[in-house]
Design a protein around this motif. Structure first.
Motif, short mmCIF file in Angstrom:
data_model
loop_
_atom_site.label_atom_id
_atom_site.label_comp_id
_atom_site.label_asym_id
_atom_site.label_seq_id
_atom_site.Cartn_x
_atom_site.Cartn_y
_atom_site.Cartn_z
N TYR A 325 89.69 -44.50 -88.16
CA TYR A 325 89.47 -45.58 -89.12
C TYR A 325 88.12 -45.48 -89.83
N ASP A 326 87.13 -44.87 -89.13
CA ASP A 326 85.78 -44.85 -89.71
C ASP A 326 85.41 -43.50 -90.31
N ALA A 327 86.42 -42.66 -90.55
CA ALA A 327 86.15 -41.30 -91.04
C ALA A 327 85.39 -41.32 -92.37
N VAL A 328 85.69 -42.29 -93.23
CA VAL A 328 85.02 -42.32 -94.54
C VAL A 328 83.73 -43.14 -94.48
N TYR A 329 83.74 -44.22 -93.71
CA TYR A 329 82.52 -45.03 -93.55
C TYR A 329 81.35 -44.16 -93.08
N SER A 330 81.66 -43.22 -92.20
CA SER A 330 80.57 -42.46 -91.56
C SER A 330 80.19 -41.20 -92.33
N LEU A 331 80.88 -40.96 -93.45
CA LEU A 331 80.61 -39.74 -94.23
C LEU A 331 79.16 -39.63 -94.71
N PRO A 332 78.57 -40.71 -95.28
CA PRO A 332 77.17 -40.58 -95.72
C PRO A 332 76.25 -40.14 -94.59
N GLY A 333 76.43 -40.74 -93.43
CA GLY A 333 75.59 -40.39 -92.28
C GLY A 333 75.78 -38.93 -91.90
N GLU A 334 77.02 -38.47 -91.91
CA GLU A 334 77.30 -37.08 -91.53
C GLU A 334 76.70 -36.09 -92.52
N LEU A 335 76.75 -36.44 -93.79
CA LEU A 335 76.18 -35.54 -94.82
C LEU A 335 74.67 -35.45 -94.67
N VAL A 336 74.04 -36.61 -94.47
CA VAL A 336 72.58 -36.63 -94.36
C VAL A 336 72.12 -35.86 -93.12
N TYR A 357 75.54 -53.25 -100.63
CA TYR A 357 76.25 -53.56 -99.38
C TYR A 357 77.02 -52.35 -98.87
N ALA A 358 77.46 -51.51 -99.81
CA ALA A 358 78.13 -50.27 -99.38
C ALA A 358 77.14 -49.41 -98.60
N ALA A 359 75.91 -49.38 -99.11
CA ALA A 359 74.87 -48.61 -98.41
C ALA A 359 74.60 -49.23 -97.04
N GLY A 360 74.58 -50.56 -96.98
CA GLY A 360 74.39 -51.25 -95.70
C GLY A 360 75.51 -50.92 -94.73
N TYR A 361 76.72 -50.86 -95.25
CA TYR A 361 77.86 -50.56 -94.39
C TYR A 361 77.78 -49.14 -93.85
N ALA A 362 77.27 -48.23 -94.71
CA ALA A 362 77.07 -46.85 -94.26
C ALA A 362 76.03 -46.80 -93.14
N VAL A 363 75.04 -47.70 -93.22
CA VAL A 363 74.03 -47.79 -92.15
C VAL A 363 74.71 -48.23 -90.85
N ALA A 364 75.59 -49.21 -90.97
CA ALA A 364 76.31 -49.67 -89.78
C ALA A 364 77.09 -48.53 -89.13
N TYR A 365 77.49 -47.57 -89.94
CA TYR A 365 78.26 -46.43 -89.42
C TYR A 365 77.43 -45.15 -89.38
N GLY A 366 76.15 -45.29 -89.12
CA GLY A 366 75.38 -44.11 -88.72
C GLY A 366 74.37 -43.54 -89.70
N LEU A 367 74.31 -44.05 -90.92
CA LEU A 367 73.31 -43.53 -91.87
C LEU A 367 71.96 -44.18 -91.57
N PRO A 368 70.89 -43.38 -91.40
CA PRO A 368 69.58 -44.01 -91.18
C PRO A 368 69.21 -44.93 -92.36
N TYR A 369 68.60 -46.04 -92.03
CA TYR A 369 68.31 -47.06 -93.05
C TYR A 369 67.49 -46.51 -94.23
N ASP A 370 66.44 -45.77 -93.91
CA ASP A 370 65.59 -45.26 -94.99
C ASP A 370 66.35 -44.32 -95.92
N THR B 7 66.24 -50.97 -87.91
CA THR B 7 65.77 -50.22 -86.74
C THR B 7 65.90 -51.08 -85.50
N PHE B 8 65.63 -52.37 -85.68
CA PHE B 8 65.76 -53.34 -84.61
C PHE B 8 67.22 -53.39 -84.15
N LEU B 9 68.07 -53.37 -85.16
CA LEU B 9 69.50 -53.41 -84.89
C LEU B 9 69.93 -52.19 -84.08
#
Lengths: 440, 461
Positions: A325-336, A357-370, B7-9
């Motif tokens: 289910y998360d194959a596409v959500y986690s794509l940004p994180g995997e690429l980075v 919010y799309a960027a935020g959702y990618a963070v939830a699925y593994g993309l570093p925030y910065d 980061t906190f999260l």
């Protein structure tokens, strides 16, 4: 990139007019367009040099002139000081693919100028010629902190036309179209195939991917041939009987791309389509940016080796039924993770405002925030050749600055101030007007 | 509101998963063939501990526990201890909410959403098209949705009857149906019916046509009732010649509307049309349960509130058609403040996967409280469907449909980690493959990456 600098020079000139258009706020009547602004006390997400708690951003004449800690950053004596205590301050966000200004009400065909589908090879369609600067969608977008966007034609053609890079405020289309014809999409997803009716035996070429590829190849060969003819005719100019080559807009439009002066945006989702498109681009020495790569999880290492940036998404595209289910959500994180430079895009018009919010959702699925913040700012600016002007809080850059009451990527955060070209944009749109009209 | 620093999260997630890993060797979770079966039978209880509970009806409870017994919530709160022998799940640093509920979905119906060959098709039963094995249900489950109403489309003025389901992915069709849920029927109005039939040069092609067609259908149903009443009366009197009217499935269904046996769920956008629909319901004596989409409902909020009709809407969709042009993202909160029960729904196989993010938008646009935002994706849609006595909040006696989130759900960042339905685990993000407990399949093995051999490196300029 050939001419953004020149364009920005003229841009600075028109700032004067832009400023007069936005300086009509009664509360600051005594201030002029030249009054410096100091945003003071906020948490600065500079993007290029970390986070500064309790910082100051100084804006003068449309530019950022100083960024630093409040303790050590000089505020001009005549500046309007905007107290941003408790706020987050960040550079205006950049949408790397939208249809802003090409549609108003999706189902009302008369408001749509999204794509010319009469032929698949339409590189001479310039979205700048259709861009509707006064669209109601633009104020609704910029009140969420999005200050710049790529405007692209819709993707029904393999070569639907040429993108423009816009600024989301300005006196007219002329100033908002910051870079016209900045890039050219090359869509290769299969959705560009035309219909084949096997019963009647009728169809419009190309009805297959091999047809799409052959047609593209022919178009590039025709353009190279045309280029040669033009060059030959130039060389023999003045000779008796030599006629100038009749201009062919379609072929002419392909030349900057064949010369590698501008990038092609290669859009593909499946690994097979991606490889076909990349091979085609390499065959003609095209400089390219990748787009989507939605279902290319099996070839992420291959993508990394291409060393091309990727506009990734929409990350809300469905995974295939045989994917997690998360194959596409986690794509940004995997690429980075593989060192790929990514940018985000809304691929939308009405909902460009939801890009962060799309960027935020990618963070939830593994993309570093910065990395998520960079993908909305400096990465996009670099990909589009505008990193010296946009994408971070740095002195010398165009003052596209946002002040919000929290994390830019969180859906609950409210944007409080938006500066475009150093001018504060009234945070007002049609939807707020309706709200006020009916919530009494 | 909480200002989540990622980061906190991430730290919280790491700590939490470490805590979970250390709490006991492989905590026994209710999977098929596990002690959970016993838990389901009421022999062993399940306890989720140390979580922040967002209950929907009792606010936020820090360091809370939920005790599940025989598929129901047996106890919850800050001072609830684990019954002896219970399966314990340590959800330290995590959030627990009721399972999310979507009052407007067309998932798992493939292309069978609209029987658009006639504007009046109340005899269509969506269950006949329900693809219970569709992966759309899996993806909704992974987004924390545990119940949904699958509606007929909006091509017709009166559409078919809904499926009310739980997202128990991997079980058989009838096990996914919400037991003893009230039945709902879909009505529509506005642009869709008039476009669908109008472009075929048929009635209706205008809004007056729309309502004329609807009124005629209801009149036909009234007449059908009269025919049956007459027949029954004659039969009572012993009239041997009394002729039984012919059964008509379509009219049977409309009679159920007239008699209030079907919840009426109306697709409706424009302010004037809410008024017309409410007037027609009054004229024919049936009740409306909810207006769906309802992007201009905020313009007539008082009148909708006075009629006790709910609203199932989007947080911020707009501009996709003319009747969506006057949408404003503040609408949900304007409606709520004027006394309307508001649900945020998806109408989308995409957004059903993150209703929590959509609900959080109401906190930003209009300042809904955490409880109010939670209710819009739990208790209020439960009311619209008519199952609010059984699901939609963390309350003793309710079905143990619970989601454990790895972060604050009303944000861009909350991700469901475990989803329980009737006390049983159906989704666990930490499991390999699909993360499903009742589905044996695994994602297709990935092909070997191209370009890994001696293929020349791609040239990039």
């Amino acid at each position: 990139m050939k001419n953004p600098l020149r364009i920005f020079a003229s841009f600075a000139v028109v700032l004067f007019f832009a400023a007069s258009a936005f300086a009509q706020q009664p509360s600051r009547a005594q201030e002029t367009r030249t009054t410096p602004v100091a945003i003071k006390g906020g948490k600065l997400l500079t993007i290029t040099h970390g986070t500064i708690e309790n910082g100051v951003v100084v804006i003068e004449n449309g530019k950022i002139t100083a960024v630093g800690p409040a303790a050590s950053t000089q505020i001009p004596a005549n500046a309007r000081v905007l107290d941003a205590t408790g706020m987050t301050v960040y550079p205006g966000l950049i949408d790397s693919e939208s249809h802003l200004g090409l549609t108003e009400i999706s189902a009302v065909q008369s408001t749509n100028d999204l794509v010319e589908t009469s032929d698949e090879i339409m590189p001479h369609m310039h979205v700048a010629d259709a861009f509707h600067a006064e669209s109601d969608l633009i104020p609704t977008t910029r009140v969420n902190g999005i200050t710049n966007a790529i405007v692209a034609p819709a993707s029904q053609d393999t070569l639907p036309g040429q993108d423009s890079f816009i600024q989301l405020a300005g006196p007219s289309a002329d100033e908002m179209l910051v870079v016209r014809d900045i890039a050219m999409p090359l869509n290769f997803s299969g959705a560009q195939r035309r219909k084949m009716d096997w019963q009647s035996g009728r169809g419009t070429y190309p009805t297959t991917r091999m047809g799409m590829a052959a047609q593209l190849r022919q178009a590039f060969l025709d353009a190279l041939d045309y280029q040669q003819k033009v060059a030959d005719s130039e060389k023999r100019k003045g000779e008796k009987g030599v006629q100038p080559v009749k201009r062919d807009l379609k072929l002419e439009a392909l030349l900057p791309y064949l010369d590698g002066k501008k990038p092609v945006v290669l859009a593909a989702s499946e690994p097979s389509d991606l490889e076909t498109a990349v091979k085609l681009a390499n065959e003609f020495h095209l400089k390219f940016i990748l787009n989507h790569v939605t279902h290319s999880r099996p070839v992420l290492d291959y993508i990394a080796r291409l060393k091309a940036p990727v506009i990734v998404g929409p990350i809300y595209d469905f995974p295939k039924d045989n994917e997690r289910y998360d194959a596409v959500y986690s794509l940004p994180g995997e690429l980075v993770k593989r060192g790929v430079k990514i940018a985000f895009a809304s691929y939308d018009s009405h909902q460009v405002r939801n890009l962060p919010y799309a960027a935020g959702y990618a963070v939830a699925y593994g993309l570093p925030y910065d990395e998520a913040m960079k993908a909305l700012t400096i990465n996009a600016a670099e990909i589009w050749g505008l990193a010296d002007k946009l994408g971070s809080l740095d002195a010398g850059k165009i003052a596209n600055v946002v002040v919000a009451n929290g994390d830019p990527l969180d859906v609950k955060t409210d944007v409080k101030h938006v500066f475009i070209n150093g001018q504060e944009i009234p945070l007002w749109d049609r939807q707020m007007e309706l709200r006020d009209q009916y919530s009494k | 509101m909480l200002n989540r620093v990622p980061t906190f999260l991430i730290a919280i997630v790491l700590l939490a998963s470490a805590a979970l890993a250390q709490s006991s060797p492989a905590p026994a979770l209710p999977r098929p063939g596990s002690p959970a079966r016993a838990a389901r039978a009421g022999v062993v209880d399940l306890v989720i501990q140390n979580a922040t509970l967002l209950t929907a009806t009792h606010g936020r409870i820090a360091n809370g526990s939920v005790v599940v017994r025989a598929g129901k919530i047996a106890a919850f709160g800050a001072n609830v201890s684990a019954p002896a022998g219970a399966i314990v799940i340590d959800a330290g640093g995590k959030y627990v909410t009721p399972g999310l509920i979507d009052a407007h979905s067309h998932m798992a119906l493939d292309d069978d959403v609209n029987e658009a060959t006639s504007p009046i098709v109340p005899q269509m039963m969506m269950v006949d098209a329900f693809q219970f094995a569709s992966k759309e249900i899996y993806r909704a489950l992974a987004g924390g949705v545990t119940s949904a109403m699958l509606l007929h489309g909006s091509a017709d003025m009166i559409g078919g009857q809904a499926v009310i389901m739980k997202t128990k992915y991997g079980l058989g069709r009838d096990q996914l149906l919400f037991p003893n849920a009230p039945r709902s029927i879909k009505f529509a109005s506005g642009e869709n019916p008039k476009r669908v039939f109008g472009q075929r040069q048929q009635l209706p092609s205008t809004r007056m046509g729309n309502f004329a067609v609807q009124r005629q259908a209801l009149l036909d149903a009234q007449d059908y009732v009269r025919q049956w009443d007459e027949y029954e009366a004659k039969k009572q009197k012993g009239d041997k010649d009394a002729k039984m009217p012919k059964r008509d499935l379509k009219l049977d269904a409309l009679v159920e509307v007239l008699k209030g046996k079907l919840y009426v769920q109306i697709h409706c956008y424009r302010a004037d049309e809410f008024l017309t629909e409410m007037a027609m319901a009054k004229e024919f004596g049936y009740k409306l349960r909810a207006f769906h989409h309802a992007l201009e409902a905020y313009k007539v909020a008082d009148k909708i509130a006075a009629n006790n009709v709910g609203v199932a809407t989007w947080a911020d969709w707009w501009g996709f058609k003319q009747e969506a042009w006057d949408a404003t993202p503040w609408a949900a909160v304007i409606l709520m403040r004027k006394g309307v029960r508001v649900a945020i729904k998806s109408d989308s196989e995409d957004q059903i996967r993150r209703l929590n993010v959509e609900a959080a938008k109401t906190m930003r646009y209009g300042g809904a409280t955490e409880d109010e935002a939670m209710k819009m994706i739990t208790l209020n849609p439960a009311w619209i469907i008519g199952v609010d006595d059984r699901v939609g909040s963390i309350d003793v006696g309710k079905d143990a449909d619970l989601v454990i989130w790895n972060g604050y759900p009303l944000s861009s960042y909350g991700v469901p980690e475990k989803v329980f339905i009737d006390g049983e685990l159906f989704f666990d993000r930490t499991l390999a493959g699909y993360g499903l407990t009742h589905f044996a399949g695994t994602p297709e093995s990935l092909p070997s990456p191209p370009g890994s051999g001696d293929e020349p490196e791609a040239e990039v300029r």
